[in-house]
Design a protein around this motif. Sequence first.
Motif, PDB file in Angstrom:
ATOM      1  N   MET A   1       1.038  -1.856  -0.008  1.00  0.00           N
ATOM      2  CA  MET A   1       0.490   0.047  -0.032  1.00  0.00           C
ATOM      3  C   MET A   1       1.004   1.043   0.177  1.00  0.00           C
ATOM      4  O   MET A   1       1.522   1.530   1.005  1.00  0.00           O
ATOM      5  CB  MET A   1      -1.115   0.186   1.401  1.00  0.00           C
ATOM      6  CG  MET A   1      -2.164   1.108   1.619  1.00  0.00           C
ATOM      7  SD  MET A   1      -3.041   1.159   0.193  1.00  0.00           S
ATOM      8  CE  MET A   1      -4.040  -0.310   0.533  1.00  0.00           C
TER       9      MET A   1
ATOM     10  N   THR B   1      -8.385   4.104  -3.739  1.00  0.00           N
ATOM     11  CA  THR B   1      -7.829   3.405  -2.479  1.00  0.00           C
ATOM     12  C   THR B   1      -7.195   4.237  -1.030  1.00  0.00           C
ATOM     13  O   THR B   1      -7.411   4.165   0.076  1.00  0.00           O
ATOM     14  CB  THR B   1      -6.315   2.676  -3.172  1.00  0.00           C
ATOM     15  OG1 THR B   1      -6.820   2.308  -4.962  1.00  0.00           O
ATOM     16  CG2 THR B   1      -5.590   2.384  -2.352  1.00  0.00           C
TER      17      THR B   1
ATOM     18  N   GLN C   1      -8.831   3.240   2.651  1.00  0.00           N
ATOM     19  CA  GLN C   1      -7.296   3.672   3.557  1.00  0.00           C
ATOM     20  C   GLN C   1      -8.049   4.516   4.283  1.00  0.00           C
ATOM     21  O   GLN C   1      -7.562   3.895   5.684  1.00  0.00           O
ATOM     22  CB  GLN C   1      -6.415   3.410   3.067  1.00  0.00           C
ATOM     23  CG  GLN C   1      -4.190   3.481   3.468  1.00  0.00           C
ATOM     24  CD  GLN C   1      -3.745   3.904   3.294  1.00  0.00           C
ATOM     25  OE1 GLN C   1      -3.450   4.077   2.054  1.00  0.00           O
ATOM     26  NE2 GLN C   1      -2.482   3.681   3.988  1.00  0.00           N
TER      27      GLN C   1
ATOM     28  N   ASN D   1      -8.339   3.076   8.731  1.00  0.00           N
ATOM     29  CA  ASN D   1      -7.591   3.540   9.342  1.00  0.00           C
ATOM     30  C   ASN D   1      -8.714   4.049  10.809  1.00  0.00           C
ATOM     31  O   ASN D   1      -8.000   4.454  11.392  1.00  0.00           O
ATOM     32  CB  ASN D   1      -6.418   4.201   8.810  1.00  0.00           C
ATOM     33  CG  ASN D   1      -5.816   3.874   8.162  1.00  0.00           C
ATOM     34  OD1 ASN D   1      -5.819   2.254   8.715  1.00  0.00           O
ATOM     35  ND2 ASN D   1      -4.953   3.962   7.360  1.00  0.00           N
TER      36      ASN D   1
END
Length: 453
Positions: A1, A35, A39, A43
């Motif tokens: 990532m 993406t 993410q 998080n």
Amino acid sequence: MLERKVLDHMRRWKSRARGREALLIEGARRVGKSTAVEQFAKNEYRSSIIIDFSRLPRDVRSIFEDQRDDLDTFFMLLSAYYRTPLHTRESLIVFDEVQLYPKAREMIKHLVADGRYDFMETGSLISIKRHIKDIVIPSEERKLEMDPLDFEEFCWAMGEKLLSDLIRNSFETSRQLPDALHKRAMRLWREYLLVGGMPQAVNEYVQSRDFNEVDYIKRGIIDLYLNDMGKLANGDAGKLRSIFSQIPGQLSKHEKKFTLASIDREARSRSYDSAFFWLEDARLTNICRNATDPTVGLGLSEDNASFKCYMADTGLLVSQVFADRRSTPSEVYRDILFDRLSLNEGMLVENAVAQQLRANGRRLFFYSRYARGDSQRTMEIDFLIVRAHDDANLRARVSPVEVKSTKRYGTSLLDKFERTFGDRLGRSYVLHPRQVASSGQRTLLPLYFAFCL
């Protein structure tokens, strides 16, 4: 990532907005918007629902169409369909590729007012007519542009975060890097010129170091953009493709201002305005405009008829340079990497610097004046930026930036510019392949320092 700076901007938005506005992430296709949002959602939130409008199921569409006035049922059905519990002030709902379903974007006003959850959107070509027709654009929407990876992010991807931190420290202290680290940074910079910052290309290079595979990916992205021009340009597809194909040739000239005559001798700027707007709005190009009277408000004197047109990603520019063949052999990439191929490297370097400035949120400006018969008043400066000036109590001043791709160069134009506008200027910068050096109000920086400006 890949580690992306845009995540820090998202976190600041969450802390500042506290549910009072949605965040719209704009950027070119394949730049990594979805993406990054996924993410961020993973998080920062207890749960999240990501609705991809590029493949909108019929059942989800019916929820938007039938329950838009009953938000309790709207949220309950979304939660059930995506098998995801929603928690007040701890959940995020994402409208991915929202331009494909404008009615969802219009709902943002009411969803934000409801206040239960946070909302983010991603999209490209957000401003073109077909994507905003017949909807009320929500005022409760904050926009954030997402660009390809800059050189610092490329260093992170390549496992060189300590080196990029050292470069930042060197910029702030005006200290040279040790020669071995300078050479390593210059090598990484040259790799970045060839690979660029499109996430898929960077990931491939990190894993394989295979320029042939990287080129294959980049050409696929270019083909995608050309197809978009055909589908979404409302009759301007021919103009868009002509401009796009001409960018390498325009940048390879000593005089880099875009000349429409290279496309059509009868071309008039007004008839091409919409095409340039489309390319810039799609984030495929970075337009750099001439500020004819350089002051802190550079946009006050911009000349819209005089501009340079850079590609938004330098790696794509490299593949576009060799568009006359089906693929670019790895040997060509290696020859460029080791400076064994006769190629106008100046266009790649200047394009990459424009990319760094744009990634830092700067609008792009340059200075150009031609005075017939008066060489002392004729000059051109690659870029103008506004920075706090240490010799003016940190007040903002205009800083000229010159880009040099070779170790041997002259600075006569910069000298003239400083003599002409000295009272308006802060520190001048020359980006070159050599080490850090300073002389009075002029600082010479290695090219890889561009992301610090």
